[in-house]
Design a protein around this motif. Structure first.
Motif, PDB file in Angstrom:
ATOM      1  N   ARG A 445       0.794  -1.038   0.014  1.00  0.00           N
ATOM      2  CA  ARG A 445       0.062  -0.118   0.051  1.00  0.00           C
ATOM      3  C   ARG A 445       0.987   1.214  -0.109  1.00  0.00           C
ATOM      4  O   ARG A 445       1.927   1.142   0.523  1.00  0.00           O
ATOM      5  N   LYS A 467      -4.441   1.832  -5.877  1.00  0.00           N
ATOM      6  CA  LYS A 467      -4.886   2.569  -4.498  1.00  0.00           C
ATOM      7  C   LYS A 467      -6.316   3.091  -4.788  1.00  0.00           C
ATOM      8  O   LYS A 467      -6.986   3.208  -3.843  1.00  0.00           O
ATOM      9  N   GLN A 470      -8.745   0.529  -3.728  1.00  0.00           N
ATOM     10  CA  GLN A 470      -8.751   0.224  -2.308  1.00  0.00           C
ATOM     11  C   GLN A 470      -9.606   1.414  -1.504  1.00  0.00           C
ATOM     12  O   GLN A 470     -10.091   1.029  -0.775  1.00  0.00           O
TER      13      GLN A 470
END
Length: 471
Positions: A445, A467, A470
Motif C-alpha cells: 500500500r 490505490k 482500495q
C-alpha cells in the motif's frame, strides 16, 4: 518524478495532475545506505557497551560488590533510554517541520560526540564521583540524539522506497543494527582476547568508543549527499500550512492519532524487549549467572547474531509478498511458546545447548526486525510521520526496551531463578500479538497521506489504479 493521468476519474483527478511518484532507484539505495549507517553506529555503541559492561562497571563505579557495580552499569544504560522520548519530542516534530535530512544529520553528529566522549572520561580511581557523573551525561547525550534517529531513519527509507519493495528496502535499516552490534561486539571480543585484563581495564576499553569519531564523519557525509524524500517535498510544497510548532504537532499526534500511537508502542515493545534482552543482557547473563568465561559469553551471542543476520533482509523481501503482519504475528506467538524452552536449553550449560537457545530467541527477533521499519511509518500520515514514529518508538523503548537488562538482572538477583527472564519475553509476545491483531496490513500500500510510489511509469500507473480501487 511524477506519473500523470489523463481524463478525470472518480477522485477528481484532471489531465496532467500527478497520480504517482516514480522513485529513482539509485537515489533510494543511497537513502537506505545513509539511514542504515546511523543505525550501525548507534548499535556499534550498544554492542560495545553491553559487551564490555563488566569492565565499565570496574572503571566508572566504586569497588563495592560486583553485583552492585553491574546494576549501576545497567542503570546508566537504562537512564539513557529514559531521555530518548525527550529526543523524540524534540527531533521528531522538527523533522516534520524543517525536513528529514537536516535533522538526521544533526542526530548523527550528536550521537558521535556522545559516544566519543565516553572514551575520553577518566576513571573513578582518577576523579572519583565525577567519573560516573560524566558517564551519565554522555549517555544522556546519546539517548537524546538517538531519540530522533530511528524514527527519522525509518521514515526516510520508507518514504524513498517503492510501495512494492518497502519491506525489503526498509529491512536494511535493521540489518545495519545487527551489523553495528556485531562489529562492536567483535571488536570487544578481539580486545578481550588480545589484551591482558589489566590493560583492557586501564586503557583498552576506550578504543571502541574512540572509533565513533570516524564513523560519525562518514555517516554525516552520506546524509548530506541526499535530497529530501519525495513524500516530504510534496507535503512541504502543498498550499496547506505545515505544523507550526512542536506542541501543536504533539497535540495532533496524541489527539487525532492515539489509536495508531498505541499500536506503535505495542509493536515496538515486543520488538525491543526481545532485542535488548538478547543483545544487551545475554552476554552478562551467560557470564554472571551461568558462570561462562566472559570471552566465551561474548563469542556465543556474537555467533548467534551473525547466524540470523542474513534472514532480516530475506524476511523483509518475503514480507513484500505475504505481508508484514503474518511474520510479526508468528514472532509474537513464538515468544509466548518458545521463551521458556529457550532459557531451559540455555540453562543446560553446554556450548551447543546455549547456542541453540540463543538462536531460538534470535530467530524470533528477526521476525520483528525485518518488518518493523516498514510497518511503523505506515501507521501515520506524512505531515506527522517523523514525529509520531519517533515519539511512539522512544516511549516504548524508554519504558520497556532499555530497562530490560536492568529488570532481568534484578529479577534473577531477587528470585534466584535462572529462567525468570523468559517471563519478560512471554509478556512482550502477548502484547505484540494484540498489537498485530489490531493493525492494518501495510504491505503493498501507499503510505498514508502520500501518493503511490513505483520504479517506472507503467508500475506507477498500476499502483495508482490499485490505490484508487482500495479507497
Amino acid at each position: 518524478m511524477e506519473a500523470s493521468g489523463g481524463r478525470p476519474d472518480r477522485h477528481g483527478s484532471r489531465r496532467g495532475e500527478p497520480k504517482a511518484t516514480i522513485v529513482d532507484e539509485r537515489q533510494a539505495k543511497r537513502a537506505v545506505a545513509a539511514a542504515a549507517i546511523g543505525n550501525t553506529m548507534e548499535w556499534f555503541d550498544f554492542g560495545v557497551y553491553s559487551y564490555i559492561a563488566v569492565v565499565i562497571s570496574q572503571v566508572f563505579f566504586p569497588p563495592t560488590s560486583s553485583t552492585a557495580q553491574l546494576l549501576s552499569t545497567f542503570a546508566t544504560f537504562a537512564v539513557a533510554f529514559l531521555v530518548r522520548p525527550l529526543g523524540g519530542f524534540f527531533f521528531g516534530p522538527l523533522g516534520d517541520r524543517i525536513g528529514r535530512r537536516k535533522v538526521l544529520a544533526t542526530t548523527m553528529v550528536t550521537m558521535a560526540l556522545g559516544t566519543l566522549a565516553i572514551g575520553l572520561i577518566p576513571s573513578y580511581a582518577t576523579i572519583g564521583i565525577w567519573s560516573p557523573a560524566l558517564l551519565l551525561v554522555a549517555r544522556l547525550v546519546q539517548g537524546f540524539s538517538t531519540g530522533g534517529e530511528y524514527g527519522g531513519a525509518a521514515t526516510f527509507v520508507s518514504e524513498y522506497s517503492p510501495d512494492r519493495r518497502r519491506g525489503f528496502m526498509a529491512s536494511w535499516l535493521e540489518f545495519g543494527t545487527l551489523a553495528g552490534y556485531s562489529l562492536g561486539a567483535a571488536l570487544v571480543t578481539v580486545l578481550t582476547v588480545a589484551m591482558t585484563p589489566q590493560d583492557l581495564t586501564t586503557w583498552g576499553w576506550r578504543i571502541p568508543f574512540l572509533v565513533a569519531g570516524p564513523l560519525g564523519i562518514i555517516g554525516l557525509y552520506l546524509r548530506f549527499r541526499l535530497e529530501e524524500t519525495p513524500a516530504y517535498r510534496k507535503t512541504s510544497g502543498d498550499e496547506q500550512p505545515q505544523t507550526a510548532a512542536t506542541w501543536r504537532s504533539l497535540r495532533t499526534i496524541f489527539g487525532g492519532h492515539w489509536r495508531s500511537m498505541l499500536k506503535c508502542i505495542g509493536l515496538v515493545l515486543v520488538f525491543n524487549v526481545t532485542n535488548y534482552l538478547l543483545t544487551a543482557y545475554m552476554p552478562t547473563y551467560l557470564s554472571a549467572v551461568l558462570g561462562f568465561q566472559h570471552t566465551s559469553s561474548l563469542t556465543l551471542v556474537l555467533v548467534a547474531m551473525v547466524l540470523v543476520m542474513g534472514l532480516i533482509v530475506a524476511l523483509g523481501r518475503f514480507s513484500d509478498r505475504i505481508g508484514r503482519l503474518p511474520i510479526a504475528g508468528f514472532g509474537s506467538v513464538a515468544l509466548i511458546v518458545l521463551s521458556f524452552p529457550a532459557f531451559l536449553l540455555i540453562g543446560v550449560g553446554s556450548v551447543a545447548a546455549v547456542l541453540g537457545g540463543l538462536l531460538i530467541i534470535g530467530l524470533t527477533l528477526v521476525c520483528f526486525s525485518s518488518t518493523m521499519p516498514s510497518t511503523l511509518p505506515a501507521l501515520f500520515p506524512t505531515e506527522i510521520r517523523y514525529g509520531a514514529v519517533s515519539v511512539g518508538f522512544n516511549i516504548a523503548v524508554a519504558l520497556f526496551g532499555g530497562t530490560t537488562p536492568l529488570v532481568a538482572e534484578a529479577l534473577v538477583a531477587a528470585t534466584g531463578m535462572k529462567s525468570v527472564p523468559a517471563f519478560l519475553l512471554v509478556a512482550a509476545g502477548a502484547v505484540g500479538l494484540v498489537a498485530v491483531l489490531f493493525t492494518r496490513e501495510p504491505a503493498g500500500r501507499a503510505l498514508p497521506g502520500a501518493r503511490p510510489t513505483a520504479t517506472d511509469r507503467e508500475e506507477a500507473e498500476q499502483r495508482f489504479r490499485e490505490k484508487r480501487d482500495q479507497e
